[in-house]
Design a protein around this motif. Sequence first.
Motif, PDB file in Angstrom:
ATOM      1  N   VAL A  61      66.586 -19.356 -19.003  1.00 39.21           N
ATOM      2  CA  VAL A  61      67.698 -18.595 -19.515  1.00 39.21           C
ATOM      3  C   VAL A  61      67.124 -16.960 -19.446  1.00 39.21           C
ATOM      4  CG1 VAL A  61      69.212 -17.963 -21.446  1.00 39.21           C
ATOM      5  CG2 VAL A  61      68.578 -20.260 -20.792  1.00 39.21           C
ATOM      6  N   GLN A  62      65.901 -16.885 -19.877  1.00 40.11           N
ATOM      7  CA  GLN A  62      65.559 -15.523 -19.928  1.00 40.11           C
ATOM      8  C   GLN A  62      64.093 -15.295 -19.411  1.00 40.11           C
ATOM      9  OE1 GLN A  62      65.360 -14.471 -24.038  1.00 40.11           O
ATOM     10  NE2 GLN A  62      67.346 -14.854 -24.451  1.00 40.11           N
ATOM     11  N   ARG A  63      63.964 -14.136 -18.597  1.00 41.32           N
ATOM     12  CA  ARG A  63      62.636 -13.907 -18.259  1.00 41.32           C
ATOM     13  C   ARG A  63      62.249 -12.599 -18.948  1.00 41.32           C
ATOM     14  NH1 ARG A  63      59.489 -13.126 -12.409  1.00 41.32           N
ATOM     15  NH2 ARG A  63      57.706 -11.892 -13.038  1.00 41.32           N
ATOM     16  N   VAL A  64      61.129 -12.800 -19.939  1.00 41.62           N
ATOM     17  CA  VAL A  64      60.677 -11.845 -20.934  1.00 41.62           C
ATOM     18  C   VAL A  64      59.561 -11.212 -20.760  1.00 41.62           C
ATOM     19  CG1 VAL A  64      60.484 -11.630 -23.445  1.00 41.62           C
ATOM     20  CG2 VAL A  64      62.256 -13.135 -22.520  1.00 41.62           C
ATOM     21  N   THR A  65      59.327  -9.833 -20.960  1.00 43.56           N
ATOM     22  CA  THR A  65      58.133  -9.005 -20.430  1.00 43.56           C
ATOM     23  C   THR A  65      58.023  -8.118 -21.699  1.00 43.56           C
ATOM     24  OG1 THR A  65      58.558  -9.168 -18.014  1.00 43.56           O
ATOM     25  CG2 THR A  65      56.760  -7.525 -18.917  1.00 43.56           C
ATOM     26  N   THR A  66      56.899  -8.355 -22.462  1.00 43.23           N
ATOM     27  CA  THR A  66      56.744  -7.429 -23.623  1.00 43.23           C
ATOM     28  C   THR A  66      55.497  -6.556 -23.463  1.00 43.23           C
ATOM     29  OG1 THR A  66      57.617  -9.326 -24.770  1.00 43.23           O
ATOM     30  CG2 THR A  66      55.894  -7.646 -26.153  1.00 43.23           C
ATOM     31  N   TRP A  67      55.656  -5.420 -23.722  1.00 41.66           N
ATOM     32  CA  TRP A  67      54.273  -4.599 -23.657  1.00 41.66           C
ATOM     33  C   TRP A  67      54.008  -4.338 -25.138  1.00 41.66           C
ATOM     34  CZ3 TRP A  67      58.467  -4.136 -20.239  1.00 41.66           C
ATOM     35  CH2 TRP A  67      57.988  -4.295 -18.852  1.00 41.66           C
ATOM     36  N   ILE A  68      52.788  -4.286 -25.369  1.00 44.30           N
ATOM     37  CA  ILE A  68      52.169  -3.740 -26.804  1.00 44.30           C
ATOM     38  C   ILE A  68      51.064  -2.959 -26.645  1.00 44.30           C
ATOM     39  CG2 ILE A  68      51.028  -4.919 -28.805  1.00 44.30           C
ATOM     40  CD1 ILE A  68      52.351  -7.442 -27.643  1.00 44.30           C
ATOM     41  N   PRO A  69      50.800  -1.710 -27.244  1.00 41.02           N
ATOM     42  CA  PRO A  69      49.674  -0.911 -27.266  1.00 41.02           C
ATOM     43  C   PRO A  69      48.418  -1.607 -27.402  1.00 41.02           C
ATOM     44  CG  PRO A  69      51.663   0.177 -28.549  1.00 41.02           C
ATOM     45  CD  PRO A  69      51.952  -1.343 -28.146  1.00 41.02           C
ATOM     46  N   TRP A  70      47.529  -1.204 -26.454  1.00 40.00           N
ATOM     47  CA  TRP A  70      46.253  -2.119 -26.870  1.00 40.00           C
ATOM     48  C   TRP A  70      45.673  -1.862 -28.169  1.00 40.00           C
ATOM     49  CZ3 TRP A  70      44.302  -6.168 -24.771  1.00 40.00           C
ATOM     50  CH2 TRP A  70      43.083  -6.421 -24.700  1.00 40.00           C
ATOM     51  N   PRO A  71      45.542  -0.932 -28.695  1.00 42.55           N
ATOM     52  CA  PRO A  71      45.021  -0.837 -30.011  1.00 42.55           C
ATOM     53  C   PRO A  71      45.598  -1.736 -31.004  1.00 42.55           C
ATOM     54  CG  PRO A  71      45.165   1.480 -29.381  1.00 42.55           C
ATOM     55  CD  PRO A  71      46.069   0.536 -28.332  1.00 42.55           C
ATOM     56  N   ILE A  72      46.979  -2.289 -30.927  1.00 42.52           N
ATOM     57  CA  ILE A  72      47.566  -3.078 -31.659  1.00 42.52           C
ATOM     58  C   ILE A  72      47.313  -4.659 -31.395  1.00 42.52           C
ATOM     59  CG2 ILE A  72      49.717  -4.167 -32.661  1.00 42.52           C
ATOM     60  CD1 ILE A  72      51.120  -1.342 -32.271  1.00 42.52           C
ATOM     61  N   ALA A  73      46.969  -4.899 -30.094  1.00 42.41           N
ATOM     62  CA  ALA A  73      46.928  -6.040 -29.771  1.00 42.41           C
ATOM     63  C   ALA A  73      45.665  -6.530 -29.614  1.00 42.41           C
ATOM     64  CB  ALA A  73      47.454  -6.308 -28.222  1.00 42.41           C
ATOM     65  N   GLU A  74      44.599  -5.729 -29.501  1.00 48.11           N
ATOM     66  CA  GLU A  74      43.231  -6.157 -29.227  1.00 48.11           C
ATOM     67  C   GLU A  74      42.607  -6.831 -30.514  1.00 48.11           C
ATOM     68  OE1 GLU A  74      38.754  -3.619 -28.285  1.00 48.11           O
ATOM     69  OE2 GLU A  74      40.615  -2.681 -28.958  1.00 48.11           O
ATOM     70  N   GLY A  75      41.934  -7.800 -30.118  1.00 50.31           N
ATOM     71  CA  GLY A  75      41.193  -8.780 -31.006  1.00 50.31           C
ATOM     72  C   GLY A  75      42.241  -9.732 -31.799  1.00 50.31           C
ATOM     73  N   THR A  76      43.749  -9.966 -31.371  1.00 52.07           N
ATOM     74  CA  THR A  76      44.575 -10.669 -32.086  1.00 52.07           C
ATOM     75  C   THR A  76      45.021 -11.879 -31.143  1.00 52.07           C
ATOM     76  OG1 THR A  76      46.630  -9.492 -31.150  1.00 52.07           O
ATOM     77  CG2 THR A  76      45.512  -8.393 -32.940  1.00 52.07           C
ATOM     78  N   PRO A  77      45.566 -12.835 -31.747  1.00 48.40           N
ATOM     79  CA  PRO A  77      46.158 -13.824 -31.135  1.00 48.40           C
ATOM     80  C   PRO A  77      47.175 -13.471 -30.117  1.00 48.40           C
ATOM     81  CG  PRO A  77      45.907 -14.589 -33.450  1.00 48.40           C
ATOM     82  CD  PRO A  77      45.759 -12.997 -33.215  1.00 48.40           C
ATOM     83  N   LEU A  78      47.778 -12.481 -30.127  1.00 49.52           N
ATOM     84  CA  LEU A  78      48.716 -11.806 -29.021  1.00 49.52           C
ATOM     85  C   LEU A  78      47.926 -12.061 -27.394  1.00 49.52           C
ATOM     86  CD1 LEU A  78      49.922  -8.569 -30.630  1.00 49.52           C
ATOM     87  CD2 LEU A  78      51.076 -10.597 -30.346  1.00 49.52           C
ATOM     88  N   LEU A  79      46.599 -12.202 -27.457  1.00 53.08           N
ATOM     89  CA  LEU A  79      45.851 -12.344 -26.052  1.00 53.08           C
ATOM     90  C   LEU A  79      45.992 -13.938 -25.754  1.00 53.08           C
ATOM     91  CD1 LEU A  79      44.879  -9.606 -27.240  1.00 53.08           C
ATOM     92  CD2 LEU A  79      42.828 -10.112 -25.794  1.00 53.08           C
ATOM     93  N   ASP A  90      49.548 -19.315 -27.005  1.00 52.89           N
ATOM     94  CA  ASP A  90      50.290 -19.713 -28.347  1.00 52.89           C
ATOM     95  C   ASP A  90      49.824 -18.721 -29.369  1.00 52.89           C
ATOM     96  OD1 ASP A  90      51.335 -20.240 -30.581  1.00 52.89           O
ATOM     97  OD2 ASP A  90      50.877 -22.614 -30.278  1.00 52.89           O
ATOM     98  N   VAL A  91      50.442 -17.661 -30.031  1.00 49.15           N
ATOM     99  CA  VAL A  91      49.858 -16.769 -30.896  1.00 49.15           C
ATOM    100  C   VAL A  91      49.691 -17.473 -32.272  1.00 49.15           C
ATOM    101  CG1 VAL A  91      51.280 -14.738 -30.003  1.00 49.15           C
ATOM    102  CG2 VAL A  91      52.290 -16.114 -31.877  1.00 49.15           C
ATOM    103  N   GLY A  92      50.205 -18.732 -32.566  1.00 46.71           N
ATOM    104  CA  GLY A  92      49.807 -19.340 -33.774  1.00 46.71           C
ATOM    105  C   GLY A  92      50.019 -18.899 -35.165  1.00 46.71           C
ATOM    106  N   HIS A  93      50.890 -17.899 -35.138  1.00 49.68           N
ATOM    107  CA  HIS A  93      51.335 -17.435 -36.260  1.00 49.68           C
ATOM    108  C   HIS A  93      52.726 -17.731 -36.802  1.00 49.68           C
ATOM    109  CE1 HIS A  93      52.375 -14.362 -39.317  1.00 49.68           C
ATOM    110  NE2 HIS A  93      51.164 -13.985 -39.385  1.00 49.68           N
ATOM    111  N   PRO A  94      52.846 -18.137 -38.140  1.00 50.24           N
ATOM    112  CA  PRO A  94      53.978 -18.796 -38.509  1.00 50.24           C
ATOM    113  C   PRO A  94      55.322 -17.821 -38.179  1.00 50.24           C
ATOM    114  CG  PRO A  94      52.584 -18.207 -40.401  1.00 50.24           C
ATOM    115  CD  PRO A  94      51.894 -18.134 -39.158  1.00 50.24           C
ATOM    116  N   PHE A  95      55.214 -16.374 -38.350  1.00 50.83           N
ATOM    117  CA  PHE A  95      56.155 -15.548 -38.020  1.00 50.83           C
ATOM    118  C   PHE A  95      56.234 -15.060 -36.446  1.00 50.83           C
ATOM    119  CE2 PHE A  95      55.530 -15.067 -42.699  1.00 50.83           C
ATOM    120  CZ  PHE A  95      56.572 -16.115 -43.052  1.00 50.83           C
ATOM    121  N   GLY A  96      55.544 -15.741 -35.710  1.00 48.86           N
ATOM    122  CA  GLY A  96      55.406 -15.067 -34.447  1.00 48.86           C
ATOM    123  C   GLY A  96      54.494 -13.811 -34.315  1.00 48.86           C
ATOM    124  N   ILE A  97      55.000 -13.126 -33.030  1.00 48.03           N
ATOM    125  CA  ILE A  97      54.273 -12.059 -32.741  1.00 48.03           C
ATOM    126  C   ILE A  97      54.582 -10.950 -33.897  1.00 48.03           C
ATOM    127  CG2 ILE A  97      54.267 -12.348 -30.255  1.00 48.03           C
ATOM    128  CD1 ILE A  97      56.295 -10.453 -29.952  1.00 48.03           C
TER     129      ILE A  97
END
Length: 259
Positions: free
Chosen positions: A156-174, A177-184
Motif C-alpha cells: 500500500v505504501q512505500r515509506v522513506t524516513t530521514w532522521i538526523p544522525w545525532p538522534i539515530a546514532e546508537g539507537t535501535p533505529l539502526l 525491528d526497532v523493538g520499542h513498544p511505541f515504535g520509532i
Amino acid sequence: MVSTDGDGARVPASERLAAELRSAIESGALAPGAKLPSERELAEQHRIARNTVRQAIRLLAESGLVVAEHGRGVFVRPATAVIRLGNDRYSPRYRSTGLSPFLLECAKQGKAGRFEVLLIERTKPPPDVARRLKLPPDDESVLRRENVFWADNDPVQRVTTWIPWPIAEGTPLLSDDVGHPFGIHGIFEERGHTMARILDEIGARMPTPDERQNLRLPAGVPVLDVLHTSIDTEGEPYELTRFVMRADLSGLRYDAPVE
C-alpha cells in the motif's frame, strides 16, 4: 471510424467506445468486479475493428477504471477498502495499542498489516530533506530507513524516513525491528523530541518505474506523495518521512481547527 461531437470535432471510434463504457461504469450499469464483453462481442456490437476495441480498453485501463486478467478477460476495477490516515494518527491516545498508525488502521479494517524493510543506511540527505531538517546536504548527516507497508496481500505504501544522525546514532533505529513498544516515536521521545506539531505537504502524481514495481501498481493508478515533517516542543524538525501511497488503496483525512 470517426464521428463528430456536439462542436463538430472528429472523435475516433475508440474514444467513443471508451466514453460509452466509462459512462456505464460510473452509472453502476457495469458494477465493480463486472466482466466486460469480449473484444469480439464489443467489435460486433459496435461494428468496429477489434484493434479499435483494444485501444478503447487501453484508454480505460490507463484511467484506472478496468483491469485485464490474463486468460480471464477485462473487469471493472473492484471497490477496495481504503487505508485512510488522519491528522490524529500520532495521538498519544493510541499508544496503548502498541501499533503504528498504518498497522492500527489495518487492524480497524480487519486486515493483516506488516512491513518489509528495504534499506537502512547512513547517507547524505537530498537537498529538500536537508533544508527541512536544517542539516548540511554535503555530509552523511541522516539515517535513511525505507520500507514497504502491506495490508493483507496488497503493498500500500512505500515509506522513506530521514532522521538526523545525532538522534539515530546508537539507537535501535539502526535495526530492522526497532523493538520499542511505541515504535520509532517512542525512541524519539527518549532522545528528547516529543511531537508537538506535524507538517504534511501532499501531492499526487504518476509513479516512477521503481514505485510501480514495489507497489504492484496496475496501469493508470497514480500515487499520493506525502512529505511529513515531525516538529518537537521546541519548534525544531527532527524527522521527515515521504509516504508514497497507492491512490486506489489510500486516503487522507484531516479534521483540524481553522486558525
